[in-house]
Design a protein around this motif. Structure first.
Motif, PDB file in Angstrom:
ATOM      1  N   VAL A  80       0.868  -1.173   0.000  1.00  0.00           N
ATOM      2  CA  VAL A  80       0.000   0.000   0.000  1.00  0.00           C
ATOM      3  C   VAL A  80       0.906   1.225   0.000  1.00  0.00           C
ATOM      4  CG1 VAL A  80      -1.810   1.269   1.207  1.00  0.00           C
ATOM      5  CG2 VAL A  80      -1.788  -1.238   1.252  1.00  0.00           C
ATOM      6  N   PHE A  81       0.660   2.128  -0.969  1.00  0.00           N
ATOM      7  CA  PHE A  81       1.553   3.260  -1.176  1.00  0.00           C
ATOM      8  C   PHE A  81       0.989   4.535  -0.551  1.00  0.00           C
ATOM      9  CE2 PHE A  81       2.217   0.265  -4.614  1.00  0.00           C
ATOM     10  CZ  PHE A  81       3.592   0.162  -4.682  1.00  0.00           C
ATOM     11  N   GLN A  82       1.882   5.506  -0.403  1.00  0.00           N
ATOM     12  CA  GLN A  82       1.506   6.797   0.163  1.00  0.00           C
ATOM     13  C   GLN A  82       0.466   7.511  -0.701  1.00  0.00           C
ATOM     14  OE1 GLN A  82       4.888   9.339   0.762  1.00  0.00           O
ATOM     15  NE2 GLN A  82       3.671  11.140   1.244  1.00  0.00           N
ATOM     16  N   ASP A  83       0.571   7.402  -2.029  1.00  0.00           N
ATOM     17  CA  ASP A  83      -0.298   8.171  -2.925  1.00  0.00           C
ATOM     18  C   ASP A  83      -1.503   7.357  -3.423  1.00  0.00           C
ATOM     19  OD1 ASP A  83       0.954   6.398  -4.573  1.00  0.00           O
ATOM     20  OD2 ASP A  83       1.768   7.876  -5.961  1.00  0.00           O
ATOM     21  N   TYR A  84      -1.784   6.226  -2.784  1.00  0.00           N
ATOM     22  CA  TYR A  84      -2.951   5.369  -3.060  1.00  0.00           C
ATOM     23  C   TYR A  84      -2.822   4.582  -4.367  1.00  0.00           C
ATOM     24  CZ  TYR A  84      -4.684   9.111  -0.007  1.00  0.00           C
ATOM     25  OH  TYR A  84      -4.807  10.044   0.975  1.00  0.00           O
ATOM     26  N   MET A 145      -6.263  -0.152   0.658  1.00  0.00           N
ATOM     27  CA  MET A 145      -6.132  -1.257   1.604  1.00  0.00           C
ATOM     28  C   MET A 145      -6.959  -2.456   1.149  1.00  0.00           C
ATOM     29  SD  MET A 145      -4.120  -0.684   4.210  1.00  0.00           S
ATOM     30  CE  MET A 145      -4.765  -1.916   5.336  1.00  0.00           C
ATOM     31  N   GLY A 146      -8.179  -2.174   0.641  1.00  0.00           N
ATOM     32  CA  GLY A 146      -9.036  -3.261   0.164  1.00  0.00           C
ATOM     33  C   GLY A 146      -8.420  -4.015  -0.989  1.00  0.00           C
ATOM     34  N   ARG A 147      -7.770  -3.297  -1.886  1.00  0.00           N
ATOM     35  CA  ARG A 147      -7.089  -3.946  -3.015  1.00  0.00           C
ATOM     36  C   ARG A 147      -6.018  -4.908  -2.512  1.00  0.00           C
ATOM     37  NH1 ARG A 147      -4.608   0.354  -6.789  1.00  0.00           N
ATOM     38  NH2 ARG A 147      -3.444   0.748  -4.874  1.00  0.00           N
ATOM     39  N   ALA A 148      -5.291  -4.505  -1.474  1.00  0.00           N
ATOM     40  CA  ALA A 148      -4.268  -5.376  -0.905  1.00  0.00           C
ATOM     41  C   ALA A 148      -4.889  -6.579  -0.202  1.00  0.00           C
ATOM     42  CB  ALA A 148      -3.402  -4.582   0.073  1.00  0.00           C
ATOM     43  N   LEU A 149      -5.971  -6.356   0.548  1.00  0.00           N
ATOM     44  CA  LEU A 149      -6.611  -7.444   1.297  1.00  0.00           C
ATOM     45  C   LEU A 149      -7.167  -8.521   0.377  1.00  0.00           C
ATOM     46  CD1 LEU A 149      -8.539  -5.480   4.072  1.00  0.00           C
ATOM     47  CD2 LEU A 149      -6.696  -7.121   4.426  1.00  0.00           C
ATOM     48  N   LEU A 150      -7.704  -8.133  -0.768  1.00  0.00           N
ATOM     49  CA  LEU A 150      -8.309  -9.101  -1.682  1.00  0.00           C
ATOM     50  C   LEU A 150      -7.304 -10.128  -2.192  1.00  0.00           C
ATOM     51  CD1 LEU A 150     -10.777  -7.018  -3.879  1.00  0.00           C
ATOM     52  CD2 LEU A 150     -11.353  -8.866  -2.300  1.00  0.00           C
ATOM     53  N   ARG A 151      -6.051  -9.763  -2.190  1.00  0.00           N
ATOM     54  CA  ARG A 151      -5.029 -10.679  -2.706  1.00  0.00           C
ATOM     55  C   ARG A 151      -4.596 -11.710  -1.682  1.00  0.00           C
ATOM     56  NH1 ARG A 151      -5.785  -6.699  -5.586  1.00  0.00           N
ATOM     57  NH2 ARG A 151      -5.070  -6.440  -7.716  1.00  0.00           N
ATOM     58  N   GLU A 152      -5.134 -11.603  -0.475  1.00  0.00           N
ATOM     59  CA  GLU A 152      -4.818 -12.549   0.600  1.00  0.00           C
ATOM     60  C   GLU A 152      -3.315 -12.806   0.673  1.00  0.00           C
ATOM     61  OE1 GLU A 152      -7.196 -15.988  -0.185  1.00  0.00           O
ATOM     62  OE2 GLU A 152      -9.037 -15.018   0.495  1.00  0.00           O
TER      63      GLU A 152
END
Length: 305
Positions: A80-84, A145-152
């Protein structure tokens, strides 16, 4: 087990050494915070772990696999990056699912259900059809954050994700990040230059300076027992005050003479014996206990002169 092992990791840009011979172990499920001043190498270290930067030398292992030369997409990490890093023409839902097919084997219905579940967890379930220009800073961060979570992923890497938010929203998001980590338990490395953020979020905190890790400890131990003057100066608000001292009692110092005018007992603990030099630096910190919120004045001998 998604533990992270770094062994003698080095990253150089020409003659500049950004990461200098770092060895570090992050246990499975730990929330480790990397903190330090701008330019100390913390973001470069994070990008090297993710594979976005190639190391000059050293090894990286995630779980039982050595990933030193593995492509970023195959390391089991989500960043997860600073600039989304959101696509402006895509909805929040599409931003979260973009490229997901290459990471997980799920049907369209399963992906949609996962998006709804993650959206509800992050409080953006009713915002999934909006594009980024219709979202606030906090909502954009939740989408990232959701994009990262989906990748488990096996490992979360977060590079100053809250720095673009206002103070009130940062406080709220810090609390939500803590709750999220307690629920999912994924091994996490979080980069920040904000010491308050570091001390409230991390199971352990690693203080970096000039490409090296000065100390890795729990927040309270880091605050109470700084291993170097840099750590003592960097951690704590207001900062420590330092005075040159002459110490009496070499094996177990009991008296410190400040410039020959003031005599003060020096506190020692049985588990930290050391031989005091005659000349040293005495640091006074106005200390608020992280656990008990007690305010008191405490002297610490941090380095010989």
């Amino acid at each position: 087990m998604a533990r992270i092992e770094l062994e003698s990791l080095q990253k150089e840009f020409g003659e500049t050494v950004a990461v200098n011979d770092i060895s570090l172990s992050v246990p499975d499920g730990e929330f480790l915070v990397l903190v330090g001043p701008s330019g100390c190498g913390k973001s470069t270290l994070l990008r090297t772990i993710s594979g976005l930067e190639s190391q000059t030398s050293g090894d990286i292992s995630i779980g039982d696999e050595r990933v030193t030369n593995v492509e970023p997409k195959d390391r089991g990490v989500a960043m997860v990056f600073q600039d989304y890093a959101l696509y402006p023409h895509m909805t929040a839902r599409r931003n979260m699912t973009f490229g997901l097919d290459s990471h997980v084997s799920m049907s369209d219905d399963e992906i949609e259900q996962a998006v709804q579940d993650v959206g509800e967890t992050l409080g953006i379930g009713d915002l999934l059809n909006r594009t980024p220009d219709a979202l606030s800073g906090g909502e954009k961060q939740r989408v990232a954050m959701g994009r990262a979570l989906l990748r488990e992923p096996d490992v979360f890497l977060l590079d100053e994700p809250l720095s673009n938010l206002d103070a009130k929203l940062r406080d709220q998001m810090r609390a939500e990040l803590t709750q999220l980590h307690e629920r999912i338990g994924t091994t996490t490395i979080y980069v920040t230059h904000d010491q308050t953020e570091a001390m409230t979020l991390g199971d352990r905190v690693a203080v970096m300076n000039d490409g090296e890790i000065e100390q890795v400890e729990s927040p309270q131990v880091l605050y109470d027992e700084p291993a170097s003057r840099f750590v003592a100066e960097f951690i704590g608000s207001p900062q420590m005050n330092f005075l040159p001292v002459d110490v009496e009692g070499r094996s177990r110092p009991t008296v410190a003479t400040l410039q020959g005018h003031l005599t003060s007992p020096f506190p020692t603990t049985n588990d930290m014996p050391f031989t005091a030099p005659e000349n040293a630096v005495l640091g006074f910190a106005q200390r608020t206990s992280i656990l008990h919120k007690r305010l008191r004045m405490t002297p610490s001998l941090v380095r010989s002169r």
